[in-house]
Design a protein around this motif. Structure first.
Motif, PDB file in Angstrom:
ATOM      1  N   GLN A  92     108.118  76.969  15.243  1.00  0.00           N
ATOM      2  CA  GLN A  92     108.668  77.084  16.591  1.00  0.00           C
ATOM      3  C   GLN A  92     109.017  75.712  17.141  1.00  0.00           C
ATOM      4  N   SER A  93     109.865  75.705  18.162  1.00  0.00           N
ATOM      5  CA  SER A  93     110.224  74.492  18.894  1.00  0.00           C
ATOM      6  C   SER A  93     110.074  74.774  20.377  1.00  0.00           C
ATOM      7  N   ILE A  94     109.558  73.786  21.088  1.00  0.00           N
ATOM      8  CA  ILE A  94     109.342  73.918  22.518  1.00  0.00           C
ATOM      9  C   ILE A  94     110.001  72.715  23.189  1.00  0.00           C
ATOM     10  N   SER A  95     110.811  72.940  24.225  1.00  0.00           N
ATOM     11  CA  SER A  95     111.441  71.808  24.912  1.00  0.00           C
ATOM     12  C   SER A  95     111.080  71.825  26.389  1.00  0.00           C
ATOM     13  N   ASP A  96     111.110  70.634  26.990  1.00  0.00           N
ATOM     14  CA  ASP A  96     110.723  70.483  28.382  1.00  0.00           C
ATOM     15  C   ASP A  96     111.267  69.150  28.882  1.00  0.00           C
ATOM     16  N   TYR A  97     111.200  68.925  30.180  1.00  0.00           N
ATOM     17  CA  TYR A  97     111.501  67.606  30.722  1.00  0.00           C
ATOM     18  C   TYR A  97     110.481  67.276  31.801  1.00  0.00           C
ATOM     19  N   ILE A  98     110.316  65.980  32.044  1.00  0.00           N
ATOM     20  CA  ILE A  98     109.256  65.566  32.965  1.00  0.00           C
ATOM     21  C   ILE A  98     109.591  64.215  33.581  1.00  0.00           C
ATOM     22  N   THR A  99     109.027  63.915  34.744  1.00  0.00           N
ATOM     23  CA  THR A  99     109.335  62.659  35.432  1.00  0.00           C
ATOM     24  C   THR A  99     108.107  62.077  36.132  1.00  0.00           C
ATOM     25  N   VAL A 100     107.017  61.897  35.460  1.00  0.00           N
ATOM     26  CA  VAL A 100     105.798  61.380  36.062  1.00  0.00           C
ATOM     27  C   VAL A 100     105.700  59.884  35.772  1.00  0.00           C
ATOM     28  N   GLU A 101     105.413  59.100  36.817  1.00  0.00           N
ATOM     29  CA  GLU A 101     105.249  57.665  36.613  1.00  0.00           C
ATOM     30  C   GLU A 101     104.121  57.159  37.490  1.00  0.00           C
ATOM     31  N   LYS A 102     103.182  56.413  36.871  1.00  0.00           N
ATOM     32  CA  LYS A 102     102.138  55.729  37.624  1.00  0.00           C
ATOM     33  C   LYS A 102     102.680  54.351  37.953  1.00  0.00           C
ATOM     34  N   LEU A 103     102.799  54.066  39.226  1.00  0.00           N
ATOM     35  CA  LEU A 103     103.420  52.818  39.653  1.00  0.00           C
ATOM     36  C   LEU A 103     102.438  51.653  39.624  1.00  0.00           C
ATOM     37  N   THR A 104     102.987  50.472  39.418  1.00  0.00           N
ATOM     38  CA  THR A 104     102.189  49.259  39.538  1.00  0.00           C
ATOM     39  C   THR A 104     102.009  48.972  41.034  1.00  0.00           C
ATOM     40  N   PRO A 105     101.057  48.124  41.407  1.00  0.00           N
ATOM     41  CA  PRO A 105     100.915  47.767  42.829  1.00  0.00           C
ATOM     42  C   PRO A 105     102.144  47.001  43.318  1.00  0.00           C
ATOM     43  N   PRO A 106     102.346  46.950  44.642  1.00  0.00           N
ATOM     44  CA  PRO A 106     103.446  46.145  45.178  1.00  0.00           C
ATOM     45  C   PRO A 106     103.318  44.686  44.725  1.00  0.00           C
ATOM     46  N   LEU A 107     104.443  43.999  44.665  1.00  0.00           N
ATOM     47  CA  LEU A 107     104.480  42.624  44.167  1.00  0.00           C
ATOM     48  C   LEU A 107     104.525  41.619  45.309  1.00  0.00           C
ATOM     49  N   ASN A 108     104.075  40.407  45.025  1.00  0.00           N
ATOM     50  CA  ASN A 108     104.177  39.265  45.946  1.00  0.00           C
ATOM     51  C   ASN A 108     103.689  39.600  47.354  1.00  0.00           C
ATOM     52  N   VAL A 109     102.481  40.127  47.434  1.00  0.00           N
ATOM     53  CA  VAL A 109     101.907  40.454  48.738  1.00  0.00           C
ATOM     54  C   VAL A 109     101.540  39.152  49.449  1.00  0.00           C
ATOM     55  N   THR A 110     102.014  39.004  50.690  1.00  0.00           N
ATOM     56  CA  THR A 110     101.753  37.811  51.487  1.00  0.00           C
ATOM     57  C   THR A 110     101.201  38.237  52.836  1.00  0.00           C
ATOM     58  N   VAL A 111     100.137  37.576  53.267  1.00  0.00           N
ATOM     59  CA  VAL A 111      99.518  37.882  54.550  1.00  0.00           C
ATOM     60  C   VAL A 111      99.480  36.602  55.382  1.00  0.00           C
ATOM     61  N   ASN A 112      99.908  36.688  56.661  1.00  0.00           N
ATOM     62  CA  ASN A 112      99.878  35.558  57.570  1.00  0.00           C
ATOM     63  C   ASN A 112      99.216  36.008  58.867  1.00  0.00           C
ATOM     64  N   CYS A 113      97.997  35.523  59.095  1.00  0.00           N
ATOM     65  CA  CYS A 113      97.255  35.875  60.301  1.00  0.00           C
ATOM     66  C   CYS A 113      97.166  34.648  61.208  1.00  0.00           C
TER      67      CYS A 113
END
Length: 147
Positions: A92-113
């Motif tokens: 047998q053959s089984i087909s499917d499609y999927i779009t799951v992605e685990k994202l990386t954290p945001p880049l170049n986080v800068t904090v100014n207090c």
């Protein structure tokens, strides 16, 4: 169709760190030890399928997953095909499609207090992703802890 209980179950593929993808599944409930699964994938209907080169195996040597490197998905879909064979014969053959992605954290986080404004300004860039290009697609949640 479940061809005598050999069809895979819980098939999922997850993209992580932008270009790596792991696909996993459970073997069919009544699959014998000589049942084998072969995974193929492509990113558009016009392409040819590419077979897995790095299988994850169970104790019986049956393929239960695959690790892919250098994955590029330009649109939102990837197409998968699983061929199931027993005693070397394709059953047998089984087909499917999927779009799951685990994202990386945001880049170049800068904090100014500053004491003068009694507040902080926070900037960042969107995370790297395999296919999302628009900044408006992301929503963020900020947790501030006062230490």
């Amino acid at each position: 169709a479940d061809m005598n209980g050999t069809a895979i179950e819980n098939f999922v593929c997850v993209i992580f760190n932008v270009s790596f993808m792991n696909c996993t599944w459970h073997v069919g409930r009544t699959a014998s030890e000589d049942t084998q699964y072969f995974l193929y994938w492509k990113t558009s209907r016009k392409e040819d399928f590419t077979g897995c080169q790095n299988y994850i195996k169970d104790n019986c040597g049956r393929h239960t997953g695959c690790r892919f490197q250098n994955v590029t998905i330009e649109n939102k879909r990837a197409y998968f095909l699983v061929n199931v064979s027993r005693s070397g014969q394709n059953i047998q053959s089984i087909s499917d499609y999927i779009t799951v992605e685990k994202l990386t954290p945001p880049l170049n986080v800068t904090v100014n207090c500053t004491e003068a404004s009694h507040g902080c300004e926070i900037w960042w860039q969107p995370p790297r992703t395999s296919h999302v290009k628009r900044r408006a697609c992301f929503k963020y949640e900020i947790v501030i802890e006062n230490k």
